[in-house]
Scaffold this motif. Structure first.
Motif, mmCIF file in Angstrom:
data_model
loop_
_atom_site.group_PDB
_atom_site.id
_atom_site.type_symbol
_atom_site.label_atom_id
_atom_site.label_comp_id
_atom_site.label_asym_id
_atom_site.label_seq_id
_atom_site.Cartn_x
_atom_site.Cartn_y
_atom_site.Cartn_z
ATOM 1 N N THR A 1 -2.502 5.394 11.439
ATOM 2 C CA THR A 1 -3.282 6.217 12.351
ATOM 3 C C THR A 1 -4.735 5.768 12.239
ATOM 4 O O THR A 1 -5.306 5.791 11.138
ATOM 5 C CB THR A 1 -3.179 7.707 11.992
ATOM 6 O OG1 THR A 1 -1.791 8.092 12.031
ATOM 7 C CG2 THR A 1 -3.975 8.572 12.960
ATOM 8 N N ALA B 1 -2.565 5.446 6.387
ATOM 9 C CA ALA B 1 -1.169 5.026 6.465
ATOM 10 C C ALA B 1 -0.340 6.045 5.692
ATOM 11 O O ALA B 1 -0.775 6.546 4.653
ATOM 12 C CB ALA B 1 -0.998 3.643 5.854
ATOM 13 N N THR B 2 0.826 6.355 6.221
ATOM 14 C CA THR B 2 1.734 7.254 5.532
ATOM 15 C C THR B 2 3.117 6.615 5.455
ATOM 16 O O THR B 2 3.500 5.843 6.346
ATOM 17 C CB THR B 2 1.840 8.620 6.248
ATOM 18 O OG1 THR B 2 2.282 8.414 7.588
ATOM 19 C CG2 THR B 2 0.505 9.344 6.244
ATOM 20 N N PHE B 3 3.825 6.924 4.398
ATOM 21 C CA PHE B 3 5.196 6.453 4.253
ATOM 22 C C PHE B 3 5.880 7.262 3.172
ATOM 23 O O PHE B 3 5.224 7.929 2.365
ATOM 24 C CB PHE B 3 5.264 4.950 3.947
ATOM 25 C CG PHE B 3 4.341 4.493 2.872
ATOM 26 C CD1 PHE B 3 4.728 4.511 1.545
ATOM 27 C CD2 PHE B 3 3.071 4.037 3.183
ATOM 28 C CE1 PHE B 3 3.875 4.097 0.551
ATOM 29 C CE2 PHE B 3 2.211 3.612 2.198
ATOM 30 C CZ PHE B 3 2.613 3.636 0.874
ATOM 31 N N THR C 1 8.278 0.659 8.586
ATOM 32 C CA THR C 1 6.953 0.216 8.141
ATOM 33 C C THR C 1 6.122 1.467 7.886
ATOM 34 O O THR C 1 6.499 2.568 8.288
ATOM 35 C CB THR C 1 6.221 -0.647 9.209
ATOM 36 O OG1 THR C 1 6.015 0.152 10.374
ATOM 37 C CG2 THR C 1 7.006 -1.893 9.570
ATOM 38 N N SER C 2 4.978 1.279 7.238
ATOM 39 C CA SER C 2 4.096 2.435 7.080
ATOM 40 C C SER C 2 3.558 2.817 8.458
ATOM 41 O O SER C 2 3.394 1.972 9.331
ATOM 42 C CB SER C 2 2.954 2.125 6.110
ATOM 43 O OG SER C 2 2.246 0.991 6.497
ATOM 44 N N GLU C 3 3.329 4.103 8.643
ATOM 45 C CA GLU C 3 2.827 4.608 9.924
ATOM 46 C C GLU C 3 1.309 4.657 9.861
ATOM 47 O O GLU C 3 0.736 5.337 9.006
ATOM 48 C CB GLU C 3 3.419 5.981 10.200
ATOM 49 C CG GLU C 3 4.931 5.944 10.329
ATOM 50 C CD GLU C 3 5.556 7.317 10.483
ATOM 51 O OE1 GLU C 3 4.843 8.290 10.790
ATOM 52 O OE2 GLU C 3 6.780 7.411 10.287
ATOM 53 N N THR D 1 8.358 -2.645 1.817
ATOM 54 C CA THR D 1 9.301 -2.322 2.898
ATOM 55 C C THR D 1 10.670 -1.857 2.416
ATOM 56 O O THR D 1 11.159 -0.825 2.875
ATOM 57 C CB THR D 1 9.414 -3.498 3.881
ATOM 58 O OG1 THR D 1 8.111 -3.728 4.443
ATOM 59 C CG2 THR D 1 10.390 -3.219 5.000
ATOM 60 N N GLU E 1 10.811 4.645 6.091
ATOM 61 C CA GLU E 1 10.428 4.179 7.426
ATOM 62 C C GLU E 1 10.530 2.648 7.494
ATOM 63 O O GLU E 1 10.450 1.975 6.459
ATOM 64 C CB GLU E 1 8.978 4.587 7.741
ATOM 65 C CG GLU E 1 8.720 6.078 7.680
ATOM 66 C CD GLU E 1 8.464 6.604 6.266
ATOM 67 O OE1 GLU E 1 8.311 7.825 6.123
ATOM 68 O OE2 GLU E 1 8.431 5.800 5.301
#
Length: 99
Positions: free
Chosen positions: A93, A9-11, A89-91, A82, A87
């Motif tokens: 992958t 997860a990235t943010f 939400t967290s992205e 949040t 963003e």
């Protein structure tokens, strides 16, 4: 055979919120690592960019991942995270381990 669930997860923390996000992630990491199906949960920020966060997670199988998603601590973490990130939400992958 049950495959592990692996994801990252990235943010990005909002300006001035890097320390709050770091503390929140540190606390949440300890909770997740205690979940029965968790194999690994590591949180980092990018070198030279302390507002960019990267979380690497691995769960024993899909059932363990679903249990993680339904854990009350996750809902509380996401609720608090949040408003602190850029963003919505967290992205996420999802990854597949090579043989």
């Amino acid at each position: 055979m049950n495959e592990p669930v692996i994801l990252h997860a990235t943010f990005t923390a909002r300006a001035g919120e890097e320390d709050r996000v770091t503390r929140l992630l540190a606390d949440y990491s300890e909770v997740v690592r205690q979940e029965p199906g968790n194999v690994l949960f590591e949180a980092s920020h990018l070198r030279g960019a302390p507002d960019h966060f990267f979380v690497y997670e691995e769960y024993r199988d899909e059932a363990a991942f679903q249990a993680h998603l339904s854990h009350p601590a996750g809902r509380a973490f996401n609720s608090e995270l949040t408003p602190l990130i850029v963003e919505p939400t967290s992205e996420l992958t999802f990854l597949c381990r090579l043989p």
